[in-house]
Scaffold this active site. Structure first.
Site, PDB file in Angstrom:
ATOM      1  N   GLY A  20       0.867  -1.309  -0.112  1.00  0.00           N
ATOM      2  CA  GLY A  20      -0.141   0.088   0.005  1.00  0.00           C
ATOM      3  C   GLY A  20       0.824   1.238   0.064  1.00  0.00           C
ATOM      4  O   GLY A  20       0.357   2.179  -0.809  1.00  0.00           O
ATOM      5  N   ARG A  24       7.105   1.783   1.014  1.00  0.00           N
ATOM      6  CA  ARG A  24       7.503   0.389   1.016  1.00  0.00           C
ATOM      7  C   ARG A  24       7.964  -0.011  -0.344  1.00  0.00           C
ATOM      8  O   ARG A  24       8.913  -0.834  -0.051  1.00  0.00           O
ATOM      9  CB  ARG A  24       6.330  -0.215   1.665  1.00  0.00           C
ATOM     10  CG  ARG A  24       6.817  -1.868   2.116  1.00  0.00           C
ATOM     11  CD  ARG A  24       5.647  -2.331   2.592  1.00  0.00           C
ATOM     12  NE  ARG A  24       5.173  -1.879   3.796  1.00  0.00           N
ATOM     13  CZ  ARG A  24       3.843  -2.095   4.055  1.00  0.00           C
ATOM     14  NH1 ARG A  24       2.946  -2.773   3.213  1.00  0.00           N
ATOM     15  NH2 ARG A  24       3.431  -1.398   4.957  1.00  0.00           N
ATOM     16  N   ARG A  43       0.853  11.270  -8.596  1.00  0.00           N
ATOM     17  CA  ARG A  43       0.684  11.294  -7.353  1.00  0.00           C
ATOM     18  C   ARG A  43       1.382  10.813  -6.400  1.00  0.00           C
ATOM     19  O   ARG A  43       1.028  10.412  -5.299  1.00  0.00           O
ATOM     20  CB  ARG A  43      -0.889  10.671  -7.247  1.00  0.00           C
ATOM     21  CG  ARG A  43      -2.034  11.397  -8.136  1.00  0.00           C
ATOM     22  CD  ARG A  43      -3.232  11.011  -7.676  1.00  0.00           C
ATOM     23  NE  ARG A  43      -4.420  11.673  -8.806  1.00  0.00           N
ATOM     24  CZ  ARG A  43      -5.765  11.621  -8.444  1.00  0.00           C
ATOM     25  NH1 ARG A  43      -5.958  11.172  -7.288  1.00  0.00           N
ATOM     26  NH2 ARG A  43      -6.255  12.144  -9.177  1.00  0.00           N
ATOM     27  N   ARG A  87      -0.698  -8.716  -3.326  1.00  0.00           N
ATOM     28  CA  ARG A  87      -0.699  -7.784  -2.418  1.00  0.00           C
ATOM     29  C   ARG A  87       0.417  -8.105  -1.221  1.00  0.00           C
ATOM     30  O   ARG A  87      -0.009  -9.192  -0.784  1.00  0.00           O
ATOM     31  CB  ARG A  87      -2.142  -7.226  -2.063  1.00  0.00           C
ATOM     32  CG  ARG A  87      -2.201  -6.677  -0.644  1.00  0.00           C
ATOM     33  CD  ARG A  87      -3.516  -5.989  -0.264  1.00  0.00           C
ATOM     34  NE  ARG A  87      -3.709  -5.619   0.971  1.00  0.00           N
ATOM     35  CZ  ARG A  87      -3.090  -4.536   1.647  1.00  0.00           C
ATOM     36  NH1 ARG A  87      -1.904  -4.034   1.146  1.00  0.00           N
ATOM     37  NH2 ARG A  87      -3.242  -4.713   3.003  1.00  0.00           N
ATOM     38  N   ILE A  88       1.195  -7.335  -0.782  1.00  0.00           N
ATOM     39  CA  ILE A  88       1.889  -7.446   0.089  1.00  0.00           C
ATOM     40  C   ILE A  88       1.868  -6.241   1.426  1.00  0.00           C
ATOM     41  O   ILE A  88       2.233  -5.181   0.995  1.00  0.00           O
ATOM     42  CB  ILE A  88       3.479  -7.654  -0.146  1.00  0.00           C
ATOM     43  CG1 ILE A  88       3.968  -6.601  -0.986  1.00  0.00           C
ATOM     44  CG2 ILE A  88       3.717  -8.964  -0.819  1.00  0.00           C
ATOM     45  CD1 ILE A  88       5.513  -6.586  -1.304  1.00  0.00           C
ATOM     46  N   SER A  90       0.180  -4.542   5.370  1.00  0.00           N
ATOM     47  CA  SER A  90       0.059  -4.829   6.916  1.00  0.00           C
ATOM     48  C   SER A  90      -1.246  -5.049   7.194  1.00  0.00           C
ATOM     49  O   SER A  90      -2.285  -5.057   6.511  1.00  0.00           O
ATOM     50  CB  SER A  90       0.561  -3.575   7.495  1.00  0.00           C
ATOM     51  OG  SER A  90      -0.058  -2.457   7.168  1.00  0.00           O
ATOM     52  N   GLU A 181      -7.473  -6.123   7.091  1.00  0.00           N
ATOM     53  CA  GLU A 181      -6.875  -5.190   6.191  1.00  0.00           C
ATOM     54  C   GLU A 181      -7.847  -4.371   5.490  1.00  0.00           C
ATOM     55  O   GLU A 181      -9.222  -4.357   5.695  1.00  0.00           O
ATOM     56  CB  GLU A 181      -5.785  -5.822   5.201  1.00  0.00           C
ATOM     57  CG  GLU A 181      -6.355  -6.856   4.540  1.00  0.00           C
ATOM     58  CD  GLU A 181      -6.975  -6.582   3.067  1.00  0.00           C
ATOM     59  OE1 GLU A 181      -6.103  -6.227   2.336  1.00  0.00           O
ATOM     60  OE2 GLU A 181      -8.140  -6.872   3.040  1.00  0.00           O
ATOM     61  N   ASP A 206      -0.184  -5.063  13.917  1.00  0.00           N
ATOM     62  CA  ASP A 206      -0.939  -4.361  15.253  1.00  0.00           C
ATOM     63  C   ASP A 206      -1.668  -5.515  15.748  1.00  0.00           C
ATOM     64  O   ASP A 206      -2.326  -6.236  14.901  1.00  0.00           O
ATOM     65  CB  ASP A 206      -1.717  -3.286  14.939  1.00  0.00           C
ATOM     66  CG  ASP A 206      -1.022  -2.070  14.105  1.00  0.00           C
ATOM     67  OD1 ASP A 206      -0.253  -1.398  14.977  1.00  0.00           O
ATOM     68  OD2 ASP A 206      -1.203  -2.199  13.023  1.00  0.00           O
ATOM     69  N   ARG A 219       6.671  -0.667   9.749  1.00  0.00           N
ATOM     70  CA  ARG A 219       6.069  -0.889   8.661  1.00  0.00           C
ATOM     71  C   ARG A 219       6.387  -0.765   7.142  1.00  0.00           C
ATOM     72  O   ARG A 219       6.142  -1.574   6.423  1.00  0.00           O
ATOM     73  CB  ARG A 219       4.436  -0.320   8.713  1.00  0.00           C
ATOM     74  CG  ARG A 219       3.634  -0.850   9.957  1.00  0.00           C
ATOM     75  CD  ARG A 219       2.189  -0.351   9.997  1.00  0.00           C
ATOM     76  NE  ARG A 219       2.134   1.158   9.795  1.00  0.00           N
ATOM     77  CZ  ARG A 219       1.993   1.836  11.009  1.00  0.00           C
ATOM     78  NH1 ARG A 219       1.996   1.084  12.168  1.00  0.00           N
ATOM     79  NH2 ARG A 219       1.952   3.112  11.016  1.00  0.00           N
TER      80      ARG A 219
END
Length: 238
Positions: A20, A24, A43, A87-88, A90, A181, A206, A219
């Protein structure tokens, strides 16, 4: 080019890893990839293509939430010929014994809000959606090779980050989801619509039962086991 991606045709690998957070994506590209190029930055949603152990792979940020990942995954699949997205991300744990930094592979995903799926697949109102079995099998294989423990279970996709429902209530509503998520329900729906492959690999950031949390910097940079598993899958998409 598309409205949200300014990469040239052919800029992306067949496999895209999709965190996301743009930072990262930057960390993964700069830490793990060789001959890496920034191929899109509209963006400040950073997208890179490079080589991991000689295998071409792209790492593209998705932003937060169903709407954002829906845009980027649709354009990558539909306009750039991407075949698979992992998708990787948190995730918040609903289980006291599912601790920070442990890795979860989505067996399936329960979507709290079906509006995105109805827009993508008119008349389809399923709350539970599924990943690609092929991708999941590859992820399991490389996790085993790397001796990294995977939890294989249901994940909840929520629309609201700040939910005032209890963790227990949210898990029960989703049929026993082990963590939460905000993106995978949309990603899986886009992949289904376009006949592509998608999977969701998460690191617990978390614990919503014990209230143990990680920092934003952790993160971005500390989820290395998840990253290594996903990067190895590039071997099978050359």
């Amino acid at each position: 080019m598309t409205p949200h991606i300014n990469a040239k045709d052919g800029a992306f690998a067949k496999l895209v890893l999709m965190p996301g957070d743009p930072l990262r994506a930057k960390y993964i590209a700069e830490t793990y990839l060789e001959k890496v190029e920034l191929v899109s930055n509209v963006r400040n949603v950073l997208m890179y293509t490079g080589y991991y152990q000689g295998n071409k792979v792209s790492v593209c940020a998705s932003g937060m939430g169903s709407a954002s990942i829906g845009i980027y995954s649709h354009e990558l699949f539909n306009d750039y010929g991407v075949e698979a997205i992992i998708r990787i991300g948190s995730s918040g744990s609903f289980k006291a014994n599912l601790k920070n930094y442990e890795v979860v592979l989505a067996k399936d995903v329960y979507g709290e809000n079906i509006a995105f799926r109805e827009a993508m697949l008119p008349g389809r109102t399923e709350h539970v959606v599924y990943p690609s079995n092929e991708l999941n099998d590859l992820i399991k294989k490389y996790a085993k090779d790397l001796k990294i423990k995977l939890h294989f279970d249901r994940v909840l996709t929520e629309e609201a980050f700040y939910s005032y429902k209890s963790a227990e209530e949210r898990s029960k509503m989703a049929g026993g989801a082990v963590c939460v998520e905000m993106e995978s329900y949309a990603l899986f729906s886009v992949a289904e619509k376009l006949g592509k492959k998608a999977a969701c690999l998460l690191t617990i950031s978390d614990n919503l039962i014990t209230h143990e949390y990680t920092t934003s910097e952790e993160r971005q940079t500390a989820f290395n086991e998840m990253m290594k598993i996903a990067l190895n899958v590039a071997k099978d998409f050359q």
